[in-house]
Design a protein around this motif. Structure first.
Motif, short mmCIF file in Angstrom:
data_model
loop_
_atom_site.label_atom_id
_atom_site.label_comp_id
_atom_site.label_asym_id
_atom_site.label_seq_id
_atom_site.Cartn_x
_atom_site.Cartn_y
_atom_site.Cartn_z
N GLN A 289 0.43 24.54 15.30
CA GLN A 289 1.20 23.32 15.07
C GLN A 289 0.86 22.69 13.72
N ILE A 290 -0.40 22.72 13.35
CA ILE A 290 -0.81 22.18 12.06
C ILE A 290 -0.23 23.00 10.92
N GLU A 291 -0.28 24.33 11.07
CA GLU A 291 0.26 25.21 10.03
C GLU A 291 1.77 25.01 9.88
N LYS A 292 2.46 24.73 10.97
CA LYS A 292 3.91 24.54 10.93
C LYS A 292 4.29 23.30 10.12
N LEU A 293 3.40 22.31 10.14
CA LEU A 293 3.66 21.10 9.36
C LEU A 293 3.53 21.35 7.86
N GLY A 294 2.71 22.32 7.50
CA GLY A 294 2.52 22.64 6.09
C GLY A 294 2.07 21.42 5.30
N ASP A 295 2.72 21.20 4.16
CA ASP A 295 2.39 20.05 3.31
C ASP A 295 3.29 18.86 3.60
N GLY A 296 3.99 18.92 4.73
CA GLY A 296 4.85 17.81 5.11
C GLY A 296 6.30 18.24 5.30
N ILE A 297 6.93 17.76 6.36
CA ILE A 297 8.33 18.05 6.66
C ILE A 297 9.15 16.80 6.39
N CYS A 298 10.27 16.95 5.71
CA CYS A 298 11.16 15.82 5.41
C CYS A 298 12.53 16.07 6.04
N ILE A 299 13.01 15.09 6.78
CA ILE A 299 14.37 15.10 7.31
C ILE A 299 15.14 14.03 6.55
N SER B 80 0.80 -1.22 0.00
CA SER B 80 0.00 0.00 0.00
C SER B 80 0.84 1.27 0.00
N ASN B 81 2.15 1.15 0.20
CA ASN B 81 2.97 2.35 0.32
C ASN B 81 4.05 2.43 -0.76
N ASN B 82 3.80 1.81 -1.92
CA ASN B 82 4.80 1.86 -2.99
C ASN B 82 5.02 3.27 -3.51
N LEU B 83 3.97 4.09 -3.54
CA LEU B 83 4.09 5.47 -4.00
C LEU B 83 5.02 6.25 -3.06
N LEU B 84 4.81 6.08 -1.76
CA LEU B 84 5.69 6.76 -0.79
C LEU B 84 7.10 6.22 -0.88
N LYS B 85 7.25 4.92 -1.10
CA LYS B 85 8.59 4.33 -1.20
C LYS B 85 9.38 4.99 -2.33
N GLU B 86 8.73 5.26 -3.43
CA GLU B 86 9.40 5.80 -4.61
C GLU B 86 9.66 7.30 -4.51
N HIS B 87 8.71 8.05 -3.95
CA HIS B 87 8.79 9.51 -4.04
C HIS B 87 9.15 10.21 -2.73
N THR C 159 10.74 20.48 2.59
CA THR C 159 9.32 20.12 2.59
C THR C 159 9.10 18.90 1.70
N LEU C 160 7.99 18.22 1.91
CA LEU C 160 7.67 17.07 1.07
C LEU C 160 7.48 17.48 -0.40
N PRO C 161 6.79 18.58 -0.70
CA PRO C 161 6.71 18.99 -2.11
C PRO C 161 8.09 19.23 -2.74
N GLU C 162 9.02 19.79 -1.97
CA GLU C 162 10.38 20.01 -2.50
C GLU C 162 11.03 18.68 -2.85
N LEU C 163 10.88 17.69 -1.96
CA LEU C 163 11.49 16.37 -2.21
C LEU C 163 10.84 15.69 -3.41
N ILE C 164 9.52 15.71 -3.48
CA ILE C 164 8.82 15.06 -4.59
C ILE C 164 9.17 15.73 -5.92
N ASN C 165 9.17 17.05 -5.93
CA ASN C 165 9.51 17.76 -7.17
C ASN C 165 10.94 17.47 -7.60
N HIS C 166 11.84 17.33 -6.63
CA HIS C 166 13.22 16.97 -6.97
C HIS C 166 13.27 15.56 -7.56
N ASN C 167 12.57 14.62 -6.94
CA ASN C 167 12.58 13.23 -7.43
C ASN C 167 11.94 13.11 -8.81
N LEU C 168 10.94 13.95 -9.08
CA LEU C 168 10.27 13.91 -10.38
C LEU C 168 11.03 14.70 -11.44
#
Length: 384
Positions: free
Chosen positions: A327-337, A276-283, A350-359
């Motif tokens: 606290q919700i606003e601070k999370l934005g669209d997702g934080i990636c470490i 169920s998490n193949n999309l997350l695994k890839e991106h 951010t998660l959008p930054e990581l996804i856009n980089h991977n794409l």
């Protein structure tokens, strides 16, 4: 007196120690300071490190995936000691092995063979390398053999052998002949009568050219307690102690302290083998790195752990209803470490930054610089 975030027992301040919420074996030392805390008692720090963190780290697949990342960033112009790769329990039975011992097979970076005769521990049967406490206290023996490929770059083998089992009480014995170098300078010992018998046995078996069989032990729940611990730790440092005391936090505590026979905790979780998490695994990962993503989705906050874009776990760490608007606003669209232990580097994006980089839509300069290191020598060992 204040409570420990894991056992929830109150202790005086001098009983608390520094805890890397993201463990150091994942590169947690390079994580932002906000993901470190002193709200963990010394007992939990030690015991959960052995029975939860190590249970995850020493799983055969996780252990070798983490070690593989070190090879990806290897620079032949600046060689460092590379870790050995565990191959499981060997079918070899060298002379004078005791009933409470096993022969574990390991490979070096250039195909070198190592056979480590170490204590067996049924309680931690799936730990690659055995019980971390036992192997530090009990004397054991490991037998090393160079490979033909070692001649391509002997320094790589030499450095790997030097650092092998460095934190354990292991007598290192060489099975192949070495001229022009003193093995004692990298921790090897002269063989005794038992060692000579074993050297002869191992070399004869390896010369036969027969197929060897190794056994791999796995515990399917090795990751459940670890992900609960990660969820409790991250939610505590980001959202405060109230999260651990919430209704869902109570379920995470049950999962952290779960024992066979207990009622199943009501924790939303997906393991590494879920489809169920193949999309997350890839991106939501990066090649050669460990990525922790904290993401608000629907009515929950999830934590996604990704290793090298090959293994992926997900757990709900809290409900949005427990968080403030800020606290919700601070999370934005997702934080990636994103952590690269072998490079001593950590990034936050951010998660959008990581996804856009991977794409390939929008390149992140920091990730691009690391990928350049990754790609520079990625075929070095294949071509050697």
């Amino acid at each position: 007196m204040r409570p420990c975030i894991y056992c929830r027992k109150p202790f005086p301040d001098n009983q608390f120690t520094l805890e890397h919420v993201i463990p150091q074996f994942l590169g947690g030392a390079q994580a932002p300071d906000e993901l470190k805390t002193r709200d963990v008692c010394s007992t939990c720090n030690n015991n959960l490190g052995l029975f939860v963190d190590a249970a995850f780290e020493k799983d055969f697949l996780v252990y070798n995936e983490l070690k593989e990342s070190a090879y990806k960033f290897f620079d032949p112009e600046k060689p460092v000691a590379l870790p050995l790769i565990c191959m499981g329990i060997s079918d070899l039975k060298p002379p004078n092995m005791q009933e409470d011992e096993i022969c574990e097979s390991w490979l070096g970076p250039l195909g070198e063979q190592i056979y480590w005769i170490r204590p067996k521990d049924e309680r931690m049967y799936w730990y690659s390398g055995g019980n971390p406490r036992t192997v530090k206290k009990v004397q054991s023996r490991a037998y090393f053999m160079f490979s033909e490929r070692s001649q391509k770059n002997v320094l790589i083998s030499w450095l790997a052998f030097k650092d092998a089992f460095i934190d354990r009480r292991v007598k290192k014995i060489m099975c192949t002949r070495v001229e022009g170098a003193d093995l004692k300078t990298i921790g090897f010992s002269d063989p005794d009568e038992i060692d000579n018998l074993r050297i002869q046995y191992i070399t004869n078996k390896c010369r036969e050219g027969k197929e060897r069989n190794n056994n791999i032990s796995m515990y399917i729940y090795h990751d459940r307690r670890f992900m609960a611990k990660l969820a409790l730790g991250i939610s505590h440092v980001l959202f405060g102690s109230k999260i651990g005391n919430s209704g869902y936090g109570e379920e995470l505590h049950k999962a952290l302290w779960f024992k066979e026979g207990n009622a199943e905790p009501n924790v939303r979780y997906l393991g590494a083998f879920s489809n169920s998490n193949n999309l997350l695994k890839e991106h939501s990962g990066i090649a050669g790195g460990v990525t922790i993503t904290i993401l608000p989705i629907y009515e929950e906050v999830i934590i996604n752990l990704n290793l090298n874009k090959k293994m992926n776990w997900m757990v709900v760490c809290t409900k949005l209803k427990y968080l403030t608007k800020e606290q919700i606003e601070k999370l934005g669209d997702g934080i990636c470490i994103v952590l690269f232990k072998s490079l001593n580097k950590g990034l936050r994006l951010t998660l959008p930054e990581l996804i856009n980089h991977n794409l390939g839509n929008l390149q992140n300069s920091d990730l691009a610089a690391i990928e350049q290191i990754y790609n520079a020598h990625m075929d070095y060992f294949k071509d050697l």
